[in-house]
Design an enzyme around this catalytic site. Structure first.
Site, PDB file in Angstrom:
ATOM      1  N   ARG A  49      -2.570   4.395  -5.594  1.00  0.00           N
ATOM      2  CA  ARG A  49      -2.266   4.755  -4.194  1.00  0.00           C
ATOM      3  C   ARG A  49      -0.967   4.558  -3.816  1.00  0.00           C
ATOM      4  O   ARG A  49      -0.277   5.445  -3.376  1.00  0.00           O
ATOM      5  CB  ARG A  49      -3.257   3.856  -3.317  1.00  0.00           C
ATOM      6  CG  ARG A  49      -4.607   4.384  -3.271  1.00  0.00           C
ATOM      7  CD  ARG A  49      -5.496   3.458  -2.619  1.00  0.00           C
ATOM      8  NE  ARG A  49      -5.490   2.032  -3.093  1.00  0.00           N
ATOM      9  CZ  ARG A  49      -6.350   0.961  -2.521  1.00  0.00           C
ATOM     10  NH1 ARG A  49      -6.939   1.307  -1.301  1.00  0.00           N
ATOM     11  NH2 ARG A  49      -6.294  -0.123  -2.900  1.00  0.00           N
TER      12      ARG A  49
ATOM     13  N   ASN B 194      -9.094   4.752  -1.586  1.00  0.00           N
ATOM     14  CA  ASN B 194     -10.104   4.637  -2.737  1.00  0.00           C
ATOM     15  C   ASN B 194     -11.454   5.216  -2.106  1.00  0.00           C
ATOM     16  O   ASN B 194     -11.933   4.787  -0.919  1.00  0.00           O
ATOM     17  CB  ASN B 194     -10.037   3.305  -2.799  1.00  0.00           C
ATOM     18  CG  ASN B 194      -8.919   2.539  -4.044  1.00  0.00           C
ATOM     19  OD1 ASN B 194      -8.333   3.506  -4.420  1.00  0.00           O
ATOM     20  ND2 ASN B 194      -8.796   1.303  -3.995  1.00  0.00           N
TER      21      ASN B 194
END
Ligand SMILES: [Zn+2]
Ligand SMILES: [Zn+2]
Length: 766
Positions: free
Chosen positions: A29, A47
Site C-alpha cells: 500500500r 486491503n
C-alpha cells in the site's frame, strides 16, 4: 489522428484496479501510495479479503504509466498474481489515501511468511546515531514477523499479536509518512514504545534492561552456559560452538544422541572463511527466508564432532532477527542454535511453557510479542556437484505461501491432512493453496496436540469452512484418524489416497504436468506407505497417462519384520532383504546374538506382511557394509551411505560399473547385487560399494524407463533428499530424459498433503 490521440490522453478518467497475490504485509500500500503521487493520480487503496483494491482518477497517460510501474517496481517480497483494471464512472478525489482495511466475508489473500531482518534495519540497529540503536525488535515494511504473529486476516496491526502495543508519537509519524521506510509498517516499534524483554536466570527474573540482557547472554556464552532465546517461530537453545561440555549438555536436555545441530554464524564473512559456499547457497543463506543451509566446512576440525557426529556437512544460518544480530555482532563467534524442545516434541513457543519446560537451561531470554504460528527453522540443501536445491524442511520463511503460477480450479474448500512421519497440512480455499509449516512426527502425542491446534487456528483465519477432507489410505496414521473424525463431526465427505500415488501427484502438480499428452514415469521411493495390496510400499514405479496413474513396477517384496523396529534397526532390513543368500548371512550373523538371529529369521520366514521399501534397502546396504546397524534418528543409515559414496567421488562425479540386478514384469530383484556386495566387501572399500549402489539405482531407473519407452521421469519421496543420487540421475540420464524433481516442496512426506489436493483436483475435475 495525432491530435485525436493527444486529446484522449489528456482526458481525466477513473479506474478501479484489483490486484491479487502476495500484496499484504509486504509494503504494497505505501508503494502504491507513492506511485500514485508520482504519477499525479488521486484516489485510494485498501486491503481487501482477497488482495488490494485501488481507485484512481487522473489523466489517461498517467493511468497507463501507473499500471506499468506497478508491475515493474513492485516491492521485493510481493507476488502479483493478477491485475484487473476496469474503467469506472469519473470520481473526483482531493488526494490519494490509504483507507483502513475491512474484513471481508471470505479471505483469499496470500498469507505472507515471516521475513528475516533486512540490511537497512540491521544498519540502523548498529548505527550509534540512529534512534533504533540496539533495538531488538526493529522492523520495516520489508522485514519482520508476519505469519508467526497473525491472528486474523487481513494483515494489519490490530489483527496481529502486536495489537496491544501502541506506537509512540515518533513511530506513529513514521507510520503516517509516505516517504518513510515504515509508512504503514504494521509491526513498527522503537525503544520508546518497545516490546518488553526479560532475562530469567535459573527460572528467576534476572534482568529487564535490553542492553544489560545482551551483555549477560554474551557472558553466559563465554562461560559455556546454555541460553534459550525466543526467535521468530519459537524458542531456540543456544550455546558457544566451541564448548564441548555445553554442546554435550544440550544433547542431554534435548534427549538427542547424534542428530546434528545447526550453527548460527555471526556474518557472511565468517561463513566464507570457514565453509565452501556456492553462489546459490549464499543467495539462500542471505535471503529473507534465512533458512539453515547445509554446507561443507573447509576444515572439519574447526567444529566439534558433537555438532554433527559422523557427518561431513553442517547446517549453517545467519542471524535473522535484530536480536540475534545484536548478540552475534558483539559475540562475533558462531553459536549452536537448535529448537528448544526435546527430540520428537514440537518447538516450544509459549513463554509460560518455556519457563516450565526449559528449567534445565541457565538463562531464558524472552519478550512479550506472542507467537501465534510456531515454526521451526527451514532447512535447505544443495546437491553436491550440480547444486540442485533440495528443500528438506519447509517452515519459517517459506510457509504457508506457495508460489506456483498455476491455481487449483475448484469451487470446493478442501482440507488435506497429509501423512504422519513429516506432518504438514494443506488448505485449498477459493482456488488458493496454502501449505502449513512442518509440524513434526505425528506418532508423538505432543505433535498430535499441536497439529490439532494449528489446523483449527489456521482455518480460523479464513471465513471459509472445508467441504471435503482428504487423508492417507493408512488407517492407523494419526493424520488419517484426525481427518476422519473431522469429516464425521462436520458431516463432510472424506477421501483416502494411496501414499505413493500421492507423492506422484505432488511432483506432477509442482511441475504442472497433469495436462501433458506424453506419459510420465513416477519414481516414488521412500521409507514406508501403505500399498493397495496392504503391503508396505516404498520402491515404486508408476506411469501417468491421460490423468490415469498405474503402478508399473516396484522393488521385489521382502518380509516386513518387527514392525517399527525395522526402520530403527538397519540390520533387520539387511536380514530381510538377504534371506537365503548364504554369502550375506555369514556377514550378518555377527550383528545379532544367536537367539536374536534365530528369532528374526523365523519372524522373517513367517511374516505375512511384505515390503518394497527403498528406504529399507538403503538401510540394508548401510548395515551390510558396516556403516550403521541402529538408526539414532530417522534416515541416519541412508545419510551415512550417501556420505560414504561421496567420499569415493570427492574429486568429481565419475562412472562405475553397476551391480547386477534383474527386472521381471517390473519387479526389481536386487538379490544378486547383495550377493556381489558380500563377495566384494573384503576387496573393495565400503565407500566404493556405497557409490556403486547409487549407480545401480540409476541404472534400474533407466532400465524401467526404457522398457516403458517413457522420456519424462518425475521423482518424489524421501529417498530423493539424497543429493548424490539427484546428481547422478542428472549426470547419467539428463541427455536422454526430462527429469523433474521437487524444488519448492520437500521430496519427503511434507508434500503428501499437497499431493492429496493434487490427486483430488485432478480426479474430480471434468
Ligand atoms: Zn527492515
Ligand atoms: Zn516508537
Amino acid at each position: 489522428m495525432n491530435d485525436q490521440k493527444k486529446s484522449t490522453k489528456s482526458i481525466l478518467k477513473s479506474q478501479k484496479i484489483i490486484i491479487h497475490g502476495r500484496v499484504q504485509g509486504v509494503g504494497f500500500r505505501p508503494f502504491i501510495y507513492n506511485l500514485a503521487h508520482q504519477n499525479s493520480l488521486d484516489g485510494w487503496i485498501k486491503n481487501t479479503h482477497n488482495g488490494v483494491e485501488i481507485h484512481v482518477t487522473g489523466l489517461d497517460k498517467n493511468h497507463q504509466k501507473f499500471i506499468g510501474l506497478i508491475q515493474k517496481n513492485a516491492p521485493q517480497h510481493s507476488v502479483i498474481r493478477s491485475i484487473e483494471v476496469e474503467e469506472i464512472q469519473l470520481n473526483t478525489f482531493l488526494d490519494f489515501e490509504i483507507l483502513p482495511s475491512k474484513e471481508g466475508t471470505e479471505n483469499q489473500i496470500e498469507l505472507t511468511p515471516d521475513f528475516g531482518v533486512c540490511d537497512i534495519c540491521v544498519e540502523e540497529i548498529l548505527n550509534h546515531s540512529n534512534s533504533r540503536l540496539n533495538y531488538a525488535f526493529t522492523t520495516c515494511t520489508q522485514c519482520g514477523p508476519r505469519y508467526s504473529i497473525i491472528e486474523k486476516l487481513p494483515f494489519d496491526r490490530h489483527t496481529t499479536t502486536m495489537a496491544s502495543y501502541d506506537m509512540c508519537p515518533r513511530c506513529e509519524s513514521e507510520y503516517q509518512n509516505s516517504s518513510d521506510r515504515r509508512f504503514h509498517g504494521q509491526t513498527n516499534s522503537c525503544p520508546d514504545c518497545s516490546i518488553p524483554m526479560r532475562l530469567f536466570f535459573q527460572n528467576q527474573l534476572d534482568e529487564t534492561n535490553p542492553e544489560r540482557i545482551c551483555e549477560k547472554v554474551i557472558e553466559a556464552w563465554n562461560k559455556g552456559m546454555i541460553v534459550a532465546i525466543k526467535g521468530l517461530g519459537g524458542y531456540l537453545l543456544t550455546t558457544a560452538v566451541s564448548n564441548q561440555e555445553s554442546v554435550k549438555y544440550i544433547r542431554k536436555i534435548k534427549h538427542r544422541e547424534s542428530k546434528p545441530f545447526a550453527v548460527m554464524c555471526p556474518d557472511i564473512k565468517y561463513v566464507h572463511d570457514n565453509f565452501h559456499i556456492d553462489p546459490k547457497e549464499e543467495v539462500f543463506l542471505k535471503s529473507s527466508v534465512a533458512p539453515i543451509v547445509l554446507l561443507d566446512p573447509k576444515d572439519a576440525s574447526t567444529f566439534l564432532d558433537q555438532i554433527a557426529p559422523g557427518l561431513n556437512k553442517i547446517g549453517v544460518m545467519l542471524p535473522y532477527t535484530p536480536l540475534f544480530h545484536l548478540l552475534l555482532n558483539k559475540y562475533s563467534k558462531p553459536i549452536i542454535a537448535t529448537s528448544a524442545n526435546r527430540t520428537h516434541d514440537p518447538i516450544i513457543y509459549e513463554d509460560k511453557e518455556a519457563l516450565i519446560r526449559l528449567s534445565e537451561v541457565d538463562f531464558i531470554l524472552t519478550y512479550d510479542r506472542k507467537i501465534s504460528f510456531p515454526q521451526d527453522d527451514s532447512l535447505i540443501a544443495f546437491s553436491p556437484f550440480k547444486k540442485k536445491q533440495i528443500t528438506l524442511r519447509r517452515s519459517r520463511g517459506l510457509a504457508p505461501s506457495f508460489h506456483q503460477s498455476y491455481s487449483f480450479p475448484t469451487d470446493k474448500t478442501i482440507l488435506a491432512f497429509g501423512a504422519d512421519m513429516k506432518g504438514a497440512f494443506a488448505y485449498c480455499t477459493n482456488t488458493q493453496v496454502y501449505l502449513s509449516q512442518y509440524l513434526g512426527d505425528l506418532s508423538h502425542f505432543d505433535v498430535q496436540q499441536r497439529t490439532e491446534i494449528m489446523i483449527e487456528r489456521f482455518i480460523g483465519l479464513f471465513k471459509t469452512k472445508p467441504d471435503i477432507v482428504l487423508v492417507d489410505k493408512h488407517p492407523d496414521y494419526f493424520s488419517t484418524r484426525l481427518g476422519q473424525d473431522y469429516s464425521v463431526s462436520h458431516e463432510i465427505p472424506v477421501y483416502h489416497f494411496q501414499h505413493h500415488r500421492t507423492h506422484f501427484g505432488a511432483i506432477l502438480s509442482e511441475h504442472d504436468l497433469w495436462n501433458n499428452e506424453f506419459p510420465i514415469l513416477g519414481i516414488i521411493w521412500d521409507g514406508t506407505g501403505l500399498g493397495d495390496d496392504s503391503n508396505i510400499w516404498g520402491g515404486e514405479f508408476f506411469i501417468k497417462e491421460n490423468s490415469q496413474i498405474s503402478r508399473v513396477g516396484h522393488l521385489k517384496y521382502s518380509s516386513y519384520i518387527a514392525g517399527d523396529k525395522m526402520a530403527k534397526e538397519p540390520r533387520l532390513s539387511a536380514l530381510s532383504f538377504s534371506e537365503e543368500i548364504s554369502e550375506v548371512s555369514k556377514l550378518l550373523k555377527e550383528k545379532f546374538t544367536k537367539q536374536e538371529w534365530e528369532n528374526y529369521l523365523l519372524l522373517s520366514k513367517k511374516s505375512n506382511l511384505l515390503t518394497s521399501s527403498m528406504g529399507r534397502l538403503f538401510d540394508a546396504v548401510a548395515s551390510l557394509i558396516g556403516l550403521c546397524d541402529v538408526n539414532e534418528y530417522e534416515g541416519q543409515a541412508a545419510i551415512l551411505l550417501e556420505q560414504a559414496a561421496l567420499r569415493f567421488v570427492k574429486h568429481g562425479l565419475l562412472d562405475a560399473e553397476p551391480f547386477s540386478f534383474r527386472i521381471e514384469d517390473g519387479v526389481v530383484d536386487i538379490k544378486s547385487m547383495l550377493r556381489q556386495i558380500a563377495q566384494q566387501k573384503p576387496e573393495i572399500t565400503s565407500e566404493e560399494i556405497a557409490f556403486k549402489f547409487h549407480i545401480t539405482l540409476v541404472e534400474i531407473i533407466r532400465r524401467i524407463a526404457e522398457e516403458h519407452k517413457v522420456n519424462h521421469l518425475a521423482f518424489s519421496g524421501g529417498v530423493f533428499q539424497n543429493g548424490l543420487l539427484v546428481d547422478l540421475l542428472f549426470h547419467k540420464l539428463e541427455n536422454d530424459f526430462s527429469l523433474y524433481f521437487h524444488q519448492e516442496l520437500s521430496p519427503n512426506d511434507e508434500n503428501i498433503a499437497f499431493g492429496q489436493l493434487a490427486l483430488y483436483i485432478n480426479s474430480h475435475s471434468s
